[in-house]
Scaffold this active site. Sequence first.
Site, PDB file in Angstrom:
ATOM      1  N   MET A 196      24.421  -0.849 -68.674  1.00  0.00           N
ATOM      2  CA  MET A 196      24.230   0.150 -69.423  1.00  0.00           C
ATOM      3  C   MET A 196      23.246   1.004 -68.593  1.00  0.00           C
ATOM      4  O   MET A 196      21.490   0.610 -68.707  1.00  0.00           O
ATOM      5  CB  MET A 196      24.348  -0.185 -70.681  1.00  0.00           C
TER       6      MET A 196
ATOM      7  N   GLU B 117      23.311   2.520 -61.951  1.00  0.00           N
ATOM      8  CA  GLU B 117      23.019   2.825 -63.461  1.00  0.00           C
ATOM      9  C   GLU B 117      21.201   3.271 -62.953  1.00  0.00           C
ATOM     10  O   GLU B 117      21.332   4.289 -63.822  1.00  0.00           O
ATOM     11  CB  GLU B 117      22.277   1.269 -63.876  1.00  0.00           C
TER      12      GLU B 117
ATOM     13  N   HIS C 278      21.993   7.175 -62.733  1.00  0.00           N
ATOM     14  CA  HIS C 278      22.287   7.614 -64.599  1.00  0.00           C
ATOM     15  C   HIS C 278      20.622   7.696 -64.999  1.00  0.00           C
ATOM     16  O   HIS C 278      21.236   8.788 -66.307  1.00  0.00           O
ATOM     17  CB  HIS C 278      22.808   6.848 -65.564  1.00  0.00           C
TER      18      HIS C 278
ATOM     19  N   GLY D  21      28.999  -4.124 -67.478  1.00  0.00           N
ATOM     20  CA  GLY D  21      28.753  -4.460 -65.934  1.00  0.00           C
ATOM     21  C   GLY D  21      27.167  -4.505 -66.848  1.00  0.00           C
ATOM     22  O   GLY D  21      25.931  -4.840 -66.485  1.00  0.00           O
TER      23      GLY D  21
END
Length: 822
Positions: A267, A300, A303, A265
Amino acid sequence: MTTANLSRSETAARSAAVTVGDYRVELDLSGAPDQRRAGFPTTTTVEFTAATDRTWLDFLGLSVESVTVNGVEVEVDYDGARIGLSGLAASNVVVVRGTGAYSRSGEGLHRFLDPVDGATYLYTQYEPADARRVFACFEQPDMKAPFTFTVTAPAGWEVLSNRPAAVTEADGANQRVEFSPTLPISTYITVIAAGPYHRVESVWARGELTIPLGVYCRASLARYLDADTVLEVTKQGLDFFAEQFDYPYPWGKYDQIFVPEYNLGAMENPGLVTFTEAYVFRGAATAAQYEGRANTILHEMAHMWFGDLVTMVWWDDLWLKESFADYMGALASAEATEWTDAWVAFANRRKAWAYLQDQLPTTHPIVADITDLEAAKLNFDGITYAKGASVLKQLVAYVGRAEFFTGVRRYFRAHAFGNTTLADLLTELSADSGRDLADWARAWLQTTGVSTLTLTDGEIVQTDPRPHRLAVGLYDFDSAGDLVLRERTELDIADERTPVTLAPAALRLLNDGDLTYAKVRLDPDSLATVETSLDRVTDPLARGLIWSALWNAVRDGELAADRYLRMARAFAPAETNMALLTAVLANAAFTIGHYLPAPARDTWRADWLESCWTTLHSAEPGSGAQLAWARASAAAASVDGHRADDIRALLAGKTPAGLALDPDLRWSLWTALAATGHASAADLAAPLEHDDTASGRTAHLRALAARPQPQVKAEAWDAALGDTTLSNDHLDAIIDGFRAGGRRDLIERYDDAYFAALRAVWEQRSIEIARRIVVGLFPAANTLDAVDRWLAANPEAPRALLRLVIEQRDHLARDLRVRARI
């Protein structure tokens, strides 16, 4: 174990002996537009200290031309995966010159040729260990270092990396771009993208911090890119995380790029997040699709702190980033964007993934035992993501939200640009919550399985007992006939049986509010209420939990599949939450295909197509529901052909008012016709002429392989197993087409060939491509004999391959068990 695999023990020994100081990576991508060129020059200069005279660098390339150690060129010691280094000093500079391979599998440096305009696009994807396909490196997450990338590429291309360009030099037909050094990061989150990408720019500012923003996609998709919506969510997320984490965004810029043929999906590469192009909608999209994209953007973004700033030592603690990102994505969606019902989708879709994974024989604790990279690759699953996020949601309730975020802020400051384990996080959370979290960790992070909760005779009965904080909601009909919450009781349970005193109610809903991670069953009276009045439940989260309870009961064989289908047929047309509607439509189709015996399956295929078709024509024109029912009609028509003439008429323009036939929907309808024998290769050539794009070509391959002819299936089988030039997307399309239509009579002849090919597929193909073949072509047989024979004959097969086969066996075994209970 091959040298391409890396074990936890050997990488731990390497990081104990070697400390990386700095990388400089030079890539010459100027020849990329020439599709005849298989590879590209790559040069790595790495500085490191060593407490050993021997170690190795990882590199999966076409060749290694030279290796220089401390200024002296040495003999190349390269086995195709590892470059041996010997005679090391305390401080070292190693230069490796090699040739990397352009990828068509989405691993390493992927090269894509756009059929629309002939343009070439490049991007990298590395997690968990494919940076070594592009440059020589110490490929493990705990060996962080600054990286300086220099890329030579055709003039006029966008050339992007984690950091802004520091120097750009023109050289005739080419350009040389040197990027600013990164902060210390792991190899797997470095990134390069290059090509004539379309760019939209903006900026986000907070106090003295100003962050440039960029959104990119292929030039031929630019007209579909709703960059303003993407940027709005991005800015909302940066505001939210700045407030919650109280740690400034550290990566200097925030670019987001949508790339073709992507395996994931998205990164979380710091400074340049990559996304699948599926999030660039070529036509109408439902609210659930926009919500899902927003959730991914925020996942994301989380992250940038959980995973990029603070990184796990090894893949055992993958949850330290993925569970947190999954939880934070839903939380930020619900509290910072228009998607205030984000927890509904989480409860009904993400947790469904977790419940499925946690009932497989290959389930694992959230804190897993990951011995090597092959195991790590397969651990990006429903446990690491959705179960971990569910448990974190419970932890926040357990320790208190303020205390949780105070601990998180302390965690970032204590471990910024470093690597951590579970113990490091628990130390920070315990310090501020005042709770000893060791027992909680043992109960939730270091165990497997999912409890089932049932309300019966004044008790909550729990299988596989664990400590839960949960609520019981009592729902009754109001004067308007709606089922609304009358009373809610929160309590802690830990034992197999917990007494509870509850007043009578039309519906008693365990785990109301979705506070804990557990499957729930509806008591008989509540089930009877739901069976007649599910559409009268006004709260979408409550409806989501009810749909989840019904679905889990079907999968466990405790609710008859046809009973579930009757509820789906009765209540799905009234469902207003698009995430719930999408899930119910998918689950109903799955139930028909997997959980019904053959005679009932044929009847329900026709009935379900009729229900979908009727609802499509009665849905509000132009609504998301209308689009969802159109897609469901196409899926239903792929296994039942009695509406073929009507579908042809629809494709010819006889559409319900408000329904836009975008290219993807048109291909779904053409594939349905192909799969039921109502579209020939000549028929399928016409839509390709109108949509000769990357997506169109992929869809065309799928539709061609869907035709129910023995020769077509033979060609698809040969291509899937033998054509190593297929891209990842094209391989999927051919496998999907091979399986389309549910025609076991046409493909069962390949069952023995499937098992005969497994070991060779695993040994000869990349793990990503091999996984797609192993899972996609697994026989949906009527017995387990063949798979059991293979497992008995191959006990020494690679563990990752065994895991995939065992999981597919379990799915098949569940299908057979549920069918037998009808």
